[in-house]
Scaffold this active site. Structure first.
Site, PDB file in Angstrom:
ATOM      1  N   GLU A  76     -10.049  -2.633   5.164  1.00  0.00           N
ATOM      2  CA  GLU A  76     -10.876  -2.037   6.454  1.00  0.00           C
ATOM      3  C   GLU A  76     -11.648  -3.246   6.844  1.00  0.00           C
ATOM      4  OE1 GLU A  76      -8.210  -0.692   8.215  1.00  0.00           O
ATOM      5  OE2 GLU A  76      -8.671   1.866   7.745  1.00  0.00           O
TER       6      GLU A  76
ATOM      7  N   ASP B  63       0.775  -1.510  -0.085  1.00  0.00           N
ATOM      8  CA  ASP B  63      -0.402  -0.031   0.061  1.00  0.00           C
ATOM      9  C   ASP B  63       0.682   1.589   0.106  1.00  0.00           C
ATOM     10  OD1 ASP B  63       0.201  -0.355   2.849  1.00  0.00           O
ATOM     11  OD2 ASP B  63      -1.080  -0.399   3.265  1.00  0.00           O
TER      12      ASP B  63
HETATM   13  C1  F6R Z   1       1.278  -1.723   6.109  1.00  0.00           C
HETATM   14  C2  F6R Z   1       0.084  -2.191   6.343  1.00  0.00           C
HETATM   15  C3  F6R Z   1      -0.838  -2.201   7.982  1.00  0.00           C
HETATM   16  C4  F6R Z   1       0.140  -2.601   8.696  1.00  0.00           C
HETATM   17  C5  F6R Z   1      -0.582  -2.366  10.018  1.00  0.00           C
HETATM   18  C6  F6R Z   1       0.391  -2.768  11.335  1.00  0.00           C
HETATM   19  O1  F6R Z   1       2.004  -1.605   5.147  1.00  0.00           O
HETATM   20  O2  F6R Z   1      -0.098  -2.559   5.150  1.00  0.00           O
HETATM   21  O3  F6R Z   1      -1.822  -2.705   7.529  1.00  0.00           O
HETATM   22  O4  F6R Z   1       0.340  -3.823   8.765  1.00  0.00           O
HETATM   23  O5  F6R Z   1      -1.657  -1.163   9.588  1.00  0.00           O
HETATM   24  O6  F6R Z   1       0.940  -1.280  11.736  1.00  0.00           O
HETATM   25  P1  F6R Z   1       2.184  -1.865  12.978  1.00  0.00           P
HETATM   26  O7  F6R Z   1       2.771  -2.608  12.182  1.00  0.00           O
HETATM   27  O8  F6R Z   1       2.312  -0.598  12.551  1.00  0.00           O
HETATM   28  O9  F6R Z   1       1.511  -2.514  13.723  1.00  0.00           O
END
Ligand code: F6R
Length: 244
Positions: free
Chosen positions: A143, A67
């Protein structure tokens, strides 16, 4: 689903890096699906170490990131382009032309998304997809109330995600409210999936995704239907899990 419980973040990062490295050793022109955020930073550090020790070689590897924030240019320090260059790509011998990240400033967003899925297909599909998980169960930026059938598309970010992402920005106004993301359909077509989760904040999302029913309100729950998913969880994130 294969659930791999580990003690802490360090062990999670090392195990994840070993899985990516094995894939690259078995197939030198592997197609990697990559994630950003806090979770995979340790894994990228381990991969850089393995590269410096000449145990892995990125020269034929292709990558596709999950993303990118809508509206942020590649050189914006909050962009996922910037993150990937900083944490991995500038430190290994991957060829620039083999790096694929959605453009947050593409003029024609629909075309950008469609051609991304097309590029993944033309590369032979993703061999190994790394995923983190949001506190709301999102994967990529898919989401709650997700459409499981969607390919790569523009997503309006959930309130919880915007709040969580705000830790990286100076003010709430600066936090992007939308992003381009691989869709669930794209993610589910990956041959192998490795989902990483650490820390208590992820415990509920992990529990609902693995023990709960498959539903659009918990996007990661769809992974129960994939035939090769490895979930590497530390004790804190696994604390609500039953039967594993
Ligand atoms: C990032 C992504 C998101 C994150 C998720 C967790 O490329 O696709 O789905 O993996 O928001 O984020 P962290 O690792 O910062 O807790």
């Amino acid at each position: 689903m294969r659930i791999i419980r580990v003690n802490d973040y360090d062990e999670m990062s090392k195990k994840a890096a070993s899985m990516v490295a094995s894939q690259m050793i078995l197939k030198s022109d592997s197609v990697l699906g990559l994630a950003t955020g806090d979770t995979p930073i340790g894994m990228y550090k381990e991969l850089v170490k393995l590269y410096n020790n000449k145990e892995i070689d990125f020269s034929d590897v292709k990558s596709f990131n999950l993303d990118e924030y809508y509206g942020l240019s590649d050189d914006n320090t909050q962009s996922y382009h910037y993150y990937m260059m900083n944490n991995l790509f500038n430190k290994v011998n991957i060829k620039r032309e083999n790096i694929n990240i959605l453009s947050g400033i593409a003029k024609d967003i629909e075309k950008e998304c469609l051609s991304y899925d097309e590029k993944i297909k033309n590369a032979g599909g993703i061999d190994i997809q790394i995923l983190g998980i949001g506190v709301n169960g999102h994967i990529g930026f898919n989401e709650p109330s997700v459409n499981f059938e969607a390919g790569t598309h523009l997503v309006n970010l959930d309130k919880k995600t915007i709040e969580s992402n705000s830790r990286f920005f100076e003010s709430m106004e600066e936090v992007p409210k939308s992003a381009l993301s691989m869709g669930i359909k794209t993610i589910m077509q990956s041959k192998v999936i490795v989902l990483l989760a650490n820390g208590e904040a992820k415990a509920e999302a992990i529990y609902k995704s693995i023990n709960g029913k498959i539903c659009p309100e918990v996007p990661a729950s769809i992974l129960q239907l994939h035939n090769n998913v490895n979930v590497i969880v530390d004790e804190a994130a696994a604390k609500l899990l039953k039967n594993y």
